[in-house]
Design an enzyme around this catalytic site. Structure first.
Site, PDB file in Angstrom:
ATOM      1  N   SER A 340       0.702  -0.995   0.081  1.00 18.73           N
ATOM      2  CA  SER A 340      -0.116   0.028   0.056  1.00 18.73           C
ATOM      3  C   SER A 340       0.815   1.196  -0.095  1.00 18.73           C
ATOM      4  CB  SER A 340      -0.965  -0.126   1.121  1.00 18.73           C
ATOM      5  OG  SER A 340      -1.890  -0.817   1.175  1.00 18.73           O
ATOM      6  N   CYS A 398      -7.578   2.403   1.928  1.00 17.71           N
ATOM      7  CA  CYS A 398      -8.567   1.653   1.205  1.00 17.71           C
ATOM      8  C   CYS A 398      -8.145   0.850   0.035  1.00 17.71           C
ATOM      9  CB  CYS A 398      -9.979   2.495   0.921  1.00 17.71           C
ATOM     10  SG  CYS A 398     -11.275   1.662   0.080  1.00 17.71           S
TER      11      CYS A 398
END
Length: 634
Positions: A340, A398
């Site tokens: 991420s 997310c």
């Protein structure tokens, strides 16, 4: 009496005179030859044969230079030289080489497994040249000294050996010296290395060998025509030689190597290594305003002195075959899916290309599905994040937001923007090779796969590239560098470990100017948007590093990442406690601080210890706390 029987005195006299004349002529002829040769040798070729005669009495003996030191940014020595004793063998004086080596092995003065290599090394030198076969400890010196008379052709001499005062500190960056191999002998100036037996192997020691080594000198020894030393007295200056031999002789002192000044801060390096502890992984701490590498950790590490002072073959084999790979430089060569941490970079790319703005708010229901497919690409949060914009998608990490963003950008768009930040490229470091990592593309896949079906780029591969998984690979130092570009709003200074040289004789220091290597032109408001989101990763209660970092007394921005080691099936769930350690997720964290005027950029990766917030973020916190609360860098 018959007169014919009487001697013919006249004929005899004539024969005698003829013989005498011939003998005289021959005598005069050979005398002339002798005189001519004497004239030639003593008059015409006097100087030449004088020089040859002196060559039979004197031999240039090389003198090893003192190897330059390696220091940290504050002058603390990282690589030093200490006096030692060397075990030296002269092949022509050894009657039975195998027998001698076996006896030395029996006394544990050399390692049995080194015997084949030593024999190759000895055979590669001239028979009258002394060859260093081992460095001796104090105990070994005592053992050999009492048995010295039993080993004709084997002797001891004083020398200098490399010593690393901090043992394993920054081992992969500093490197080490060790015995010159047969292959290395073919690629170096043998005359320069005639008086030494070691050479740099990795890291700074290897890549700055020429600067550290200096240049050899020489003096004269009294020898015979075969080049063998005839007396122990060494003439170490031109005047003593001239006086002894009534001839002018040259003499050259060795020139010591330069001291290398590194950007490493020893105290910060030690704190970083202690923070990592026994975990596998890497840490890189950069000065974001200069590119200076303040600390670089690859864990586990190894003791440099073991290799520099003669580790056994068995010991080296254990290091090489250790499943934790202590010899492998994870900080530069370790390639990991970045996870991420790619999200801020892709967010910048999407903003810059006008694909999204702050009003773009897709709905995250916990999974993403491609059109006309039923495969679910799941979010880490099973219940989903609801309607979410880029800022909050970075803060909460997310996945669904970036699955959709990746499809909109396309794999080529992703590739182009990540490469802007140095991913997928060598950083051309000044002290070691580094891995390129990998940013995939259609062209890359076509080039690197054989089967037709494998060459096709599938939309699902774009989806997972959006969260730093799939084929994507990055190194810890690439991540720290790319993060520093965000910290500086588009300006990146090339990482460097060498910041200057120090003259070993005068102490004069020559500093190396910093090198600016990346300028990315993206509008300030986009930089500010992403930087603010990274700050909220730390201070927003929904931020993925809030629990660990929220109470720090300095401003910091960062991004966490969790890297899957293997794929989880569509209907399966990740149960960490049920997995073997090597199958557990990697944790990764990058950060810069202070937020308003960044000074440092840091990346931390911890292998197989689960989520980044469990290990990587706490490690970074310890390093940042020390830097801002205890350490005052010069």
């Amino acid at each position: 009496m018959d007169s014919n029987t009487l001697k013919d005195e006249w004929k005899e006299n004539k024969l005698f005179i003829s013989r005498l004349i011939i003998l005289s002529i021959l005598t005069i002829f050979f005398a002339l030859i002798l005189v001519n040769q004497l004239y030639k040798l003593q008059i015409l070729e006097y100087q030449e044969f004088t020089d040859l005669s002196q060559g039979n009495r004197l031999k240039l003996q090389p003198l090893a230079p003192t190897r330059g030191l390696i220091k940290d940014r504050n002058g603390i020595i990282l690589a030093d030289n200490i006096p030692n004793w060397e075990l030296v063998l002269t092949p022509e004086e050894v009657n039975d080489l195998d027998f001698t080596l076996d006896r030395l092995i029996g006394l544990k003065l050399i390692d049995e497994l080194y015997k084949p290599r030593l024999k190759n090394l000895i055979s590669s030198h001239r028979q009258f040249e002394p060859i260093v076969i081992s460095d001796l400890s104090e105990d070994q010196l005592a053992i050999f000294s009492v048995r010295r008379h039993q080993f004709p052709g084997v002797n001891i001499r004083e020398g200098l050996s490399r010593y690393y005062p901090h043992n394993q500190l920054a081992a992969h960056a500093i490197g080490y010296v060790s015995s010159i191999s047969i292959d290395e002998l073919r690629n170096i100036d043998v005359s320069q290395y005639a008086a030494t037996s070691v050479i740099g192997k990795i890291g700074i020691e290897k890549n700055y060998e020429n600067q550290l080594f200096g240049s050899s000198g020489y003096h004269h020894e009294v020898v015979n025509a075969q080049g063998r030393v005839l007396q122990d007295e060494l003439y170490t200056d031109a005047s003593s030689l001239t006086q002894a031999f009534n001839t002018e002789f040259s003499y050259k002192l060795p020139k010591p190597g330069k001291n290398i000044i590194t950007s490493i801060d020893v105290d910060l390096q030690r704190v970083s290594e202690n923070a990592m502890g026994d975990l596998r992984g890497a840490v890189v701490v950069l000065n974001s305003n200069t590119g200076d590498i303040l600390a670089i950790v690859s864990s586990p590490s190894y003791n440099l002195n073991l290799l520099a002072q003669g580790i056994s073959v068995e010991g080296f084999s254990q290091l090489s075959n250790d499943t934790d790979k202590p010899l492998f430089n994870r900080a530069l060569l370790g390639t990991y899916p970045p996870g991420s941490i790619v999200k801020p970079f892709l967010g910048l790319g999407a903003l810059d290309s006008n694909l999204i703005d702050d009003d773009t708010r897709p709905v995250c229901s916990g999974f993403f599905v491609l059109p006309n497919q039923d495969h679910r690409y799941r979010d880490w949060k099973i219940s989903g994040h609801g309607s979410i914009n880029l800022h909050q998608a970075i803060v909460e990490s997310c996945d669904v937001f970036f699955y959709e963003l990746a499809i909109n950008m396309g794999i080529e768009g992703i590739n182009n923007y990540l490469r802007l930040f140095g991913f997928g490229e060598n950083l051309d470091l000044d002290f070691s090779n580094d891995a390129k990592g990998l940013i995939p593309s259609r062209e890359w896949k076509e080039r690197n796969f054989n089967n037709f079906s494998d060459k096709i780029w599938y939309p699902g591969e774009t989806v997972i590239t959006g969260i730093g998984q799939g084929f994507t690979l990055a190194t810890p130092i690439q991540i720290a560098f790319a993060n520093s570009i965000i910290a500086n709003k588009g300006v990146g200074f090339k990482p460097r470990l060498i910041i200057g040289y120090e003259d070993n004789l005068t102490g004069e220091i020559e500093l190396i100017p910093r090198e600016e290597s990346k300028i990315i032109n993206i509008r300030d408001e986009h930089w500010d948007y992403v930087r603010e989101a990274m700050r909220d990763v730390v201070i927003d209660q929904r931020g993925t590093s809030f629990t660990v970092m929220n109470d720090v007394n300095y401003s910091v921005a960062g991004k966490t990442g969790t890297i899957q080691v293997f794929s989880v099936g569509q209907d399966e769930f990740y149960e960490e406690e049920e997995l073997e350690e090597h199958l557990r997720d990697h944790g990764i964290f990058m950060a810069f601080a202070p937020y308003d005027k960044p000074e440092i950029s840091i990346s931390v990766i911890v292998e197989n210890m689960g989520s980044s917030s469990l290990q990587a973020v706490p490690i970074a916190r310890k390093i940042l706390d020390y830097y801002f609360n205890e350490k005052q860098l010069n």
